[in-house]
Design a protein around this motif. Structure first.
Motif, PDB file in Angstrom:
ATOM      1  N   GLN A  99       7.030  17.319 -25.023  1.00 28.63           N
ATOM      2  CA  GLN A  99       5.922  16.582 -24.402  1.00 28.63           C
ATOM      3  C   GLN A  99       6.345  16.232 -23.211  1.00 28.63           C
ATOM      4  OE1 GLN A  99       5.798  13.211 -27.425  1.00 28.63           O
ATOM      5  NE2 GLN A  99       4.178  14.630 -28.605  1.00 28.63           N
ATOM      6  N   ASN A 100       7.511  15.862 -22.866  1.00 27.71           N
ATOM      7  CA  ASN A 100       7.681  15.405 -21.323  1.00 27.71           C
ATOM      8  C   ASN A 100       7.612  16.421 -20.367  1.00 27.71           C
ATOM      9  OD1 ASN A 100       8.232  12.694 -22.127  1.00 27.71           O
ATOM     10  ND2 ASN A 100      10.386  13.196 -22.786  1.00 27.71           N
ATOM     11  N   LYS A 101       7.796  17.768 -20.663  1.00 24.94           N
ATOM     12  CA  LYS A 101       7.727  18.827 -19.778  1.00 24.94           C
ATOM     13  C   LYS A 101       6.301  18.732 -19.469  1.00 24.94           C
ATOM     14  CE  LYS A 101       8.909  22.526 -22.389  1.00 24.94           C
ATOM     15  NZ  LYS A 101       9.231  23.857 -22.573  1.00 24.94           N
ATOM     16  N   PHE A 102       5.277  18.341 -19.845  1.00 26.67           N
ATOM     17  CA  PHE A 102       3.972  18.336 -19.334  1.00 26.67           C
ATOM     18  C   PHE A 102       3.537  17.207 -18.806  1.00 26.67           C
ATOM     19  CE2 PHE A 102       4.532  21.216 -23.181  1.00 26.67           C
ATOM     20  CZ  PHE A 102       3.899  22.584 -22.699  1.00 26.67           C
ATOM     21  N   LEU A 118       5.466  19.896  -6.880  1.00 30.84           N
ATOM     22  CA  LEU A 118       4.375  19.571  -7.683  1.00 30.84           C
ATOM     23  C   LEU A 118       3.398  20.863  -7.988  1.00 30.84           C
ATOM     24  CD1 LEU A 118       3.117  17.882  -9.770  1.00 30.84           C
ATOM     25  CD2 LEU A 118       2.123  16.836  -7.747  1.00 30.84           C
ATOM     26  N   LYS A 119       3.381  21.527  -6.861  1.00 24.06           N
ATOM     27  CA  LYS A 119       2.316  22.481  -6.858  1.00 24.06           C
ATOM     28  C   LYS A 119       2.607  23.765  -7.687  1.00 24.06           C
ATOM     29  CE  LYS A 119       2.311  22.982  -2.393  1.00 24.06           C
ATOM     30  NZ  LYS A 119       2.117  23.263  -0.640  1.00 24.06           N
ATOM     31  N   TYR A 123       1.305  23.962 -15.157  1.00 27.69           N
ATOM     32  CA  TYR A 123       1.176  23.698 -16.516  1.00 27.69           C
ATOM     33  C   TYR A 123       1.130  22.234 -17.016  1.00 27.69           C
ATOM     34  CZ  TYR A 123       6.261  22.809 -15.795  1.00 27.69           C
ATOM     35  OH  TYR A 123       7.348  22.154 -15.286  1.00 27.69           O
ATOM     36  N   LEU A 124       1.265  21.345 -15.863  1.00 31.02           N
ATOM     37  CA  LEU A 124       1.273  20.071 -16.405  1.00 31.02           C
ATOM     38  C   LEU A 124      -0.026  19.468 -16.854  1.00 31.02           C
ATOM     39  CD1 LEU A 124       2.953  18.354 -13.340  1.00 31.02           C
ATOM     40  CD2 LEU A 124       3.920  18.641 -15.700  1.00 31.02           C
ATOM     41  N   LYS A 125       0.052  18.557 -17.970  1.00 31.46           N
ATOM     42  CA  LYS A 125      -1.245  17.944 -18.749  1.00 31.46           C
ATOM     43  C   LYS A 125      -1.460  16.818 -18.267  1.00 31.46           C
ATOM     44  CE  LYS A 125      -0.850  20.867 -22.787  1.00 31.46           C
ATOM     45  NZ  LYS A 125      -0.571  21.246 -24.289  1.00 31.46           N
ATOM     46  N   GLN A 145      -5.486  23.560 -14.358  1.00 30.55           N
ATOM     47  CA  GLN A 145      -6.463  23.578 -15.147  1.00 30.55           C
ATOM     48  C   GLN A 145      -6.192  22.898 -16.561  1.00 30.55           C
ATOM     49  OE1 GLN A 145      -9.636  25.534 -14.817  1.00 30.55           O
ATOM     50  NE2 GLN A 145      -8.792  24.970 -12.744  1.00 30.55           N
ATOM     51  N   ASP A 146      -5.021  22.824 -16.942  1.00 35.79           N
ATOM     52  CA  ASP A 146      -4.710  22.015 -18.383  1.00 35.79           C
ATOM     53  C   ASP A 146      -4.434  20.847 -18.198  1.00 35.79           C
ATOM     54  OD1 ASP A 146      -4.636  24.719 -19.651  1.00 35.79           O
ATOM     55  OD2 ASP A 146      -2.484  24.767 -19.452  1.00 35.79           O
TER      56      ASP A 146
END
Length: 223
Positions: A99-102, A118-119, A123-125, A145-146
Motif C-alpha cells: 500500500q505504501n508504494k502507491f 515525482l514525475k 503509478y501513485l494513487k 491516471q491512477d
C-alpha cells in the motif's frame, strides 16, 4: 632610413594566457562549490536520502530531527539492518509495504517545489502534501491516471492547472487553506470526484458551472 623590426616576447603572451586560464578554472571551481552548497542541491540530496531510507524500511525517526532531514547520519545502513523488537505478522507487513508504494507524502516548510523524481512515479494513487511552501501543481499531474486522492492542504498553492481534468479516477481533492483565487472548469471532467474541499481560500467567490452541476457528495464551504 632603415626598417624597424618589432620583436614580440611570446613568453609574456603565454604567461598572460596561462593566468587567464587559471583564473577561469578557479571561477568554475567556485561556481561548482556554490551549486553544491545551494538549497536546491540540499533538497535533492535530502529527498534522495528519504527515498533510500524508505526502500530499506528505515523509520522516519531515524533520519528526521525536529522535522528536518538529517543528512549527516552515517548509521542509516546499520539502522536499516537492525531488527525491530515488535514485528507484525508477515502477511500484514507485506500488505502495508504494498500500500505504501502507491502513496506519496511530503511536508515541511523547507519544500518550495515538488521533487523532480515525482514525475517518474505515475503509478501513485495518493498524494499527501501539506504544510509546505509549494505554490503550484505541475501540469504533469495529468500523467497520474491512477490517482484517487489528492490531499494538498495548508500549502501556498495559487493555481490549479487545467490538466487536472484528466484525472478520471480522482475521488478526493483537498486544497483547503491555500492561496487559490479560482477553480478551473476542467475540474468538472473528474467524473469520479466525490469530495472537494476548498475551505480557507478566501478569494474564491464562485465555482464554475461545470463543478456546480457535478454530483459531489461533499463540497466544503467557501465562507
Amino acid at each position: 632610413m632603415g626598417h624597424q623590426v618589432v620583436i614580440f616576447d611570446f613568453s609574456v603572451i603565454r604567461g598572460l594566457w596561462e593566468t587567464r586560464v587559471k583564473k577561469n578554472k578557479e571561477r568554475q571551481r567556485k561556481e561548482k562549490e556554490r551549486l553544491e552548497q545551494s538549497a536546491l542541491e540540499k533538497i535533492k540530496e535530502e529527498w534522495n536520502l528519504i527515498l533510500e531510507c524508505r526502500k530499506k524500511g528505515i523509520p522516519q525517526s531515524k533520519y528526521l530531527k525536529n522535522g528536518f532531514v538529517d543528512i549527516n547520519d552515517k548509521n542509516l545502513d546499520t539502522c536499516g539492518k537492525t531488527p525491530q523488537l515488535k514485528k507484525s505478522p508477515a502477511l500484514s507487513d507485506g500488505v502495508n509495504k504494498e500500500q505504501n508504494k502507491f502513496i506519496f507524502q511530503l511536508s515541511g516548510e523547507q519544500w518550495t517545489e515538488l521533487p523532480d523524481s515525482l514525475k517518474e512515479q505515475i503509478y501513485l494513487k495518493e498524494w499527501h502534501v501539506y504544510n509546505t511552501l509549494i505554490q503550484s501543481i505541475p501540469a504533469y499531474i495529468a500523467l497520474f491516471q491512477d490517482l484517487r486522492v489528492l490531499e494538498l492542504s495548508k500549502n501556498q498553492i495559487n493555481h490549479i492547472p487545467a490538466e487536472i481534468g484528466c484525472l478520471k479516477n480522482l475521488k478526493v481533492l483537498n486544497v483547503s487553506f491555500n492561496n487559490l483565487k479560482s477553480v478551473p472548469p476542467e475540474l468538472g471532467d473528474c467524473e469520479s470526484l466525490e469530495k472537494l474541499d476548498l475551505s480557507g481560500n478566501m478569494e474564491i467567490t464562485e465555482l464554475p458551472f461545470e463543478i456546480k452541476s457535478h454530483s459531489l457528495q461533499f463540497l466544503a464551504s467557501l465562507e
